[in-house]
Write a protein that holds these residues in place. Structure first.
Motif, PDB file in Angstrom:
ATOM      1  N   GLY A  33      42.535  44.167  55.175  1.00 50.61           N
ATOM      2  CA  GLY A  33      42.365  44.901  53.920  1.00 50.61           C
ATOM      3  C   GLY A  33      42.222  46.385  54.195  1.00 50.61           C
ATOM      4  N   LEU A  34      43.050  47.191  53.538  1.00 58.23           N
ATOM      5  CA  LEU A  34      43.051  48.641  53.763  1.00 58.23           C
ATOM      6  C   LEU A  34      42.462  49.386  52.581  1.00 58.23           C
ATOM      7  CD1 LEU A  34      46.671  49.372  55.087  1.00 58.23           C
ATOM      8  CD2 LEU A  34      44.590  48.926  56.431  1.00 58.23           C
ATOM      9  N   ALA A  35      41.596  50.339  52.863  1.00 57.86           N
ATOM     10  CA  ALA A  35      41.228  51.338  51.865  1.00 57.86           C
ATOM     11  C   ALA A  35      42.080  52.576  52.135  1.00 57.86           C
ATOM     12  CB  ALA A  35      39.747  51.676  51.991  1.00 57.86           C
ATOM     13  N   THR A  36      42.163  53.453  51.171  1.00 57.38           N
ATOM     14  CA  THR A  36      42.815  54.742  51.388  1.00 57.38           C
ATOM     15  C   THR A  36      41.758  55.828  51.155  1.00 57.38           C
ATOM     16  OG1 THR A  36      43.671  54.353  49.181  1.00 57.38           O
ATOM     17  CG2 THR A  36      45.230  54.227  50.962  1.00 57.38           C
ATOM     18  N   GLY A  37      42.142  57.069  51.323  1.00 52.26           N
ATOM     19  CA  GLY A  37      41.184  58.152  51.106  1.00 52.26           C
ATOM     20  C   GLY A  37      40.885  58.879  52.399  1.00 52.26           C
ATOM     21  N   GLU A  38      40.133  59.950  52.258  1.00 58.10           N
ATOM     22  CA  GLU A  38      39.882  60.867  53.371  1.00 58.10           C
ATOM     23  C   GLU A  38      39.126  60.182  54.519  1.00 58.10           C
ATOM     24  OE1 GLU A  38      37.911  64.342  51.994  1.00 58.10           O
ATOM     25  OE2 GLU A  38      37.766  65.239  53.992  1.00 58.10           O
ATOM     26  N   THR A  39      38.156  59.346  54.176  1.00 60.38           N
ATOM     27  CA  THR A  39      37.323  58.741  55.221  1.00 60.38           C
ATOM     28  C   THR A  39      38.155  57.884  56.161  1.00 60.38           C
ATOM     29  OG1 THR A  39      35.664  58.587  53.474  1.00 60.38           O
ATOM     30  CG2 THR A  39      35.133  57.551  55.569  1.00 60.38           C
ATOM     31  N   MET A  40      39.158  57.220  55.603  1.00 56.51           N
ATOM     32  CA  MET A  40      39.973  56.303  56.413  1.00 56.51           C
ATOM     33  C   MET A  40      40.890  57.038  57.379  1.00 56.51           C
ATOM     34  SD  MET A  40      39.126  53.269  55.862  1.00 56.51           S
ATOM     35  CE  MET A  40      37.519  53.334  55.077  1.00 56.51           C
ATOM     36  N   GLN A  41      41.067  58.357  57.152  1.00 57.73           N
ATOM     37  CA  GLN A  41      42.019  59.090  57.975  1.00 57.73           C
ATOM     38  C   GLN A  41      41.670  58.976  59.464  1.00 57.73           C
ATOM     39  OE1 GLN A  41      44.905  60.497  56.717  1.00 57.73           O
ATOM     40  NE2 GLN A  41      45.300  60.464  58.925  1.00 57.73           N
ATOM     41  N   ALA A  42      40.364  59.057  59.786  1.00 58.23           N
ATOM     42  CA  ALA A  42      39.954  58.986  61.197  1.00 58.23           C
ATOM     43  C   ALA A  42      40.275  57.613  61.794  1.00 58.23           C
ATOM     44  CB  ALA A  42      38.458  59.276  61.327  1.00 58.23           C
ATOM     45  N   VAL A  43      40.152  56.578  60.985  1.00 61.17           N
ATOM     46  CA  VAL A  43      40.453  55.222  61.470  1.00 61.17           C
ATOM     47  C   VAL A  43      41.955  55.088  61.709  1.00 61.17           C
ATOM     48  CG1 VAL A  43      40.187  52.755  61.028  1.00 61.17           C
ATOM     49  CG2 VAL A  43      38.597  54.375  59.970  1.00 61.17           C
ATOM     50  N   PHE A  44      42.734  55.514  60.726  1.00 62.18           N
ATOM     51  CA  PHE A  44      44.183  55.345  60.844  1.00 62.18           C
ATOM     52  C   PHE A  44      44.745  56.209  61.974  1.00 62.18           C
ATOM     53  CE2 PHE A  44      44.118  54.267  56.054  1.00 62.18           C
ATOM     54  CZ  PHE A  44      43.785  52.949  56.340  1.00 62.18           C
ATOM     55  N   SER A  45      44.243  57.436  62.107  1.00 57.18           N
ATOM     56  CA  SER A  45      44.726  58.298  63.207  1.00 57.18           C
ATOM     57  C   SER A  45      44.456  57.632  64.547  1.00 57.18           C
ATOM     58  CB  SER A  45      44.014  59.649  63.212  1.00 57.18           C
ATOM     59  OG  SER A  45      44.194  60.287  62.009  1.00 57.18           O
ATOM     60  N   GLU A  46      43.265  57.032  64.672  1.00 57.75           N
ATOM     61  CA  GLU A  46      42.907  56.395  65.938  1.00 57.75           C
ATOM     62  C   GLU A  46      43.768  55.150  66.168  1.00 57.75           C
ATOM     63  OE1 GLU A  46      41.230  57.365  68.382  1.00 57.75           O
ATOM     64  OE2 GLU A  46      40.867  55.525  69.510  1.00 57.75           O
ATOM     65  N   LEU A  47      44.043  54.389  65.118  1.00 60.14           N
ATOM     66  CA  LEU A  47      44.894  53.200  65.286  1.00 60.14           C
ATOM     67  C   LEU A  47      46.313  53.608  65.675  1.00 60.14           C
ATOM     68  CD1 LEU A  47      43.615  51.047  62.263  1.00 60.14           C
ATOM     69  CD2 LEU A  47      43.235  50.588  64.710  1.00 60.14           C
ATOM     70  N   VAL A  48      46.808  54.675  65.081  1.00 57.18           N
ATOM     71  CA  VAL A  48      48.153  55.157  65.426  1.00 57.18           C
ATOM     72  C   VAL A  48      48.172  55.619  66.884  1.00 57.18           C
ATOM     73  CG1 VAL A  48      49.841  56.991  64.980  1.00 57.18           C
ATOM     74  CG2 VAL A  48      48.799  55.760  63.057  1.00 57.18           C
ATOM     75  N   ARG A  49      47.119  56.330  67.284  1.00 53.57           N
ATOM     76  CA  ARG A  49      47.047  56.772  68.683  1.00 53.57           C
ATOM     77  C   ARG A  49      47.058  55.573  69.631  1.00 53.57           C
ATOM     78  NH1 ARG A  49      44.068  57.139  72.845  1.00 53.57           N
ATOM     79  NH2 ARG A  49      42.263  56.104  71.918  1.00 53.57           N
ATOM     80  N   ARG A  50      46.280  54.560  69.299  1.00 55.33           N
ATOM     81  CA  ARG A  50      46.214  53.386  70.180  1.00 55.33           C
ATOM     82  C   ARG A  50      47.553  52.646  70.206  1.00 55.33           C
ATOM     83  NH1 ARG A  50      40.084  50.900  69.292  1.00 55.33           N
ATOM     84  NH2 ARG A  50      39.066  52.943  69.385  1.00 55.33           N
ATOM     85  N   HIS A  51      48.262  52.662  69.077  1.00 55.53           N
ATOM     86  CA  HIS A  51      49.602  52.053  69.070  1.00 55.53           C
ATOM     87  C   HIS A  51      50.516  52.817  70.023  1.00 55.53           C
ATOM     88  CE1 HIS A  51      53.379  50.393  67.745  1.00 55.53           C
ATOM     89  NE2 HIS A  51      53.808  51.611  67.493  1.00 55.53           N
ATOM     90  N   ARG A  52      50.485  54.144  69.930  1.00 52.94           N
ATOM     91  CA  ARG A  52      51.398  54.968  70.748  1.00 52.94           C
ATOM     92  C   ARG A  52      51.025  54.935  72.227  1.00 52.94           C
ATOM     93  NH1 ARG A  52      51.661  59.929  66.533  1.00 52.94           N
ATOM     94  NH2 ARG A  52      53.358  59.112  65.282  1.00 52.94           N
ATOM     95  N   GLU A  53      49.733  55.050  72.495  1.00 55.88           N
ATOM     96  CA  GLU A  53      49.308  55.233  73.892  1.00 55.88           C
ATOM     97  C   GLU A  53      48.946  53.937  74.591  1.00 55.88           C
ATOM     98  OE1 GLU A  53      46.301  58.262  74.082  1.00 55.88           O
ATOM     99  OE2 GLU A  53      47.479  59.644  72.840  1.00 55.88           O
ATOM    100  N   ASN A  54      48.461  52.953  73.835  1.00 63.80           N
ATOM    101  CA  ASN A  54      47.984  51.716  74.465  1.00 63.80           C
ATOM    102  C   ASN A  54      48.785  50.492  74.052  1.00 63.80           C
ATOM    103  OD1 ASN A  54      45.988  53.514  75.196  1.00 63.80           O
ATOM    104  ND2 ASN A  54      44.455  52.683  73.809  1.00 63.80           N
ATOM    105  N   GLY A  55      49.762  50.674  73.191  1.00 69.48           N
ATOM    106  CA  GLY A  55      50.591  49.534  72.791  1.00 69.48           C
ATOM    107  C   GLY A  55      49.931  48.594  71.793  1.00 69.48           C
TER     108      GLY A  55
END
Ligand code: F6R
Length: 264
Positions: free
Chosen positions: A33-55
């Motif tokens: 389940g996803l929320a949107t909004g400013e607070t979630m930005q830190a979570v999504f940025s970190e998940l994207v980073r982990r996708h790119r860097e850690n697979g």
């Protein structure tokens, strides 16, 4: 209820990302389940980073949005479906059509709410990310929303519209209605992770975590759930009364775990 106070908003995002990563790794067919909004930005940025860097892979994940504005063009960048695509989906390997949300363009909105409620319940959300409004809303369940509410069309409060005006271009009014999952819909998820950052959230957080469970503060309904983690930065935690310090959660070095309700 577990309350984790991380050292910063970014660290809070990493704690929530840890929980998402573990959930995805442990599940056969993860419904997130996803929320949107400013607070979630830190979570999504970190998940994207982990996708790119850690697979970290989202290949088998199905994601479900909590809510969606009404009365926007379907291509409007502020529509939550488009926000979710922009901040997360297009950067990771989640499958086409695997981000689900209510159809705000449906002719029969009541039928669409019933359809989305069924879709969410059938999927069985395993882990639900939540933000919190300054007025204590979760998803777009504004103060006064019944605790037993399900997916429906709601009127947005003046406070929420004013708070969210920062996401809209100058001159574009914030919609005054939305479709939202209900409080009971959210509560049916297996695990809730509520994230809040900033002093402007401190009062709502304190009332949600330590106040009475009441429709007047919809986020207080998280107290009724058996598996809840509240992840905060220090300013968002500043309204909590005299926390009891406990060891940090296993696998996390990002914060301390406190149990303000004394029930960890
Ligand atoms: C959005 C949602 C809302 C936000 C809340 C906090 O999908 O469900 O409840 O989580 O309004 O928003 P931010 O993080 O922008 O302060």
């Amino acid at each position: 209820m577990r309350v984790v106070v991380a050292e910063s908003g970014d660290a809070a995002g990493r704690v929530a990302a840890d929980m998402v990563e573990r959930f995805i790794g442990d599940s056969v067919s993860p419904a997130l389940g996803l929320a949107t909004g400013e607070t979630m930005q830190a979570v999504f940025s970190e998940l994207v980073r982990r996708h790119r860097e850690n697979g970290l892979s989202f290949a088998g994940v199905h994601a479900f949005l909590l809510d969606e504005y009404l009365d926007l063009d379907r291509h409007d960048p502020c529509a939550y479906r488009n926000v979710a695509h922009r901040v997360l989906a297009r950067h990771v390997d989640i499958g086409p059509g695997a981000v689900h949300g209510p159809n705000a363009q449906a002719d029969d909105l009541d039928a669409e709410c019933a359809r989305y409620e069924r879709e969410v319940r059938d999927a069985g959300i395993g882990l639900q990310l939540l933000g919190i409004g300054c007025n204590g809303h979760i998803a777009f369940n504004e103060p006064g929303s019944p605790l037993a509410s399900t997916t429906r069309v709601v009127a947005l409060s003046d406070r929420t519209r004013a708070d969210n005006a920062r996401f809209f271009p100058d001159g574009q009014p914030v919609p005054d209605r939305a479709i939202t999952q209900g409080i009971a819909t959210v509560g049916a998820a297996g695990e809730l992770v509520l994230l809040a950052c900033g002093e402007h959230k401190a009062d709502a957080v304190a009332r949600a975590v330590e106040g009475p469970v009441t429709p007047g503060l919809p986020a207080s309904a998280i107290q009724l759930h058996a598996n809840v983690t509240v992840v905060l930065d220090p300013p968002a935690a500043s309204g909590l009364g005299c926390p009891r310090v406990a060891p940090a959660p296993r696998g996390s070095d990002e914060g301390m775990l406190i149990g303000p309700a004394g029930d960890i």
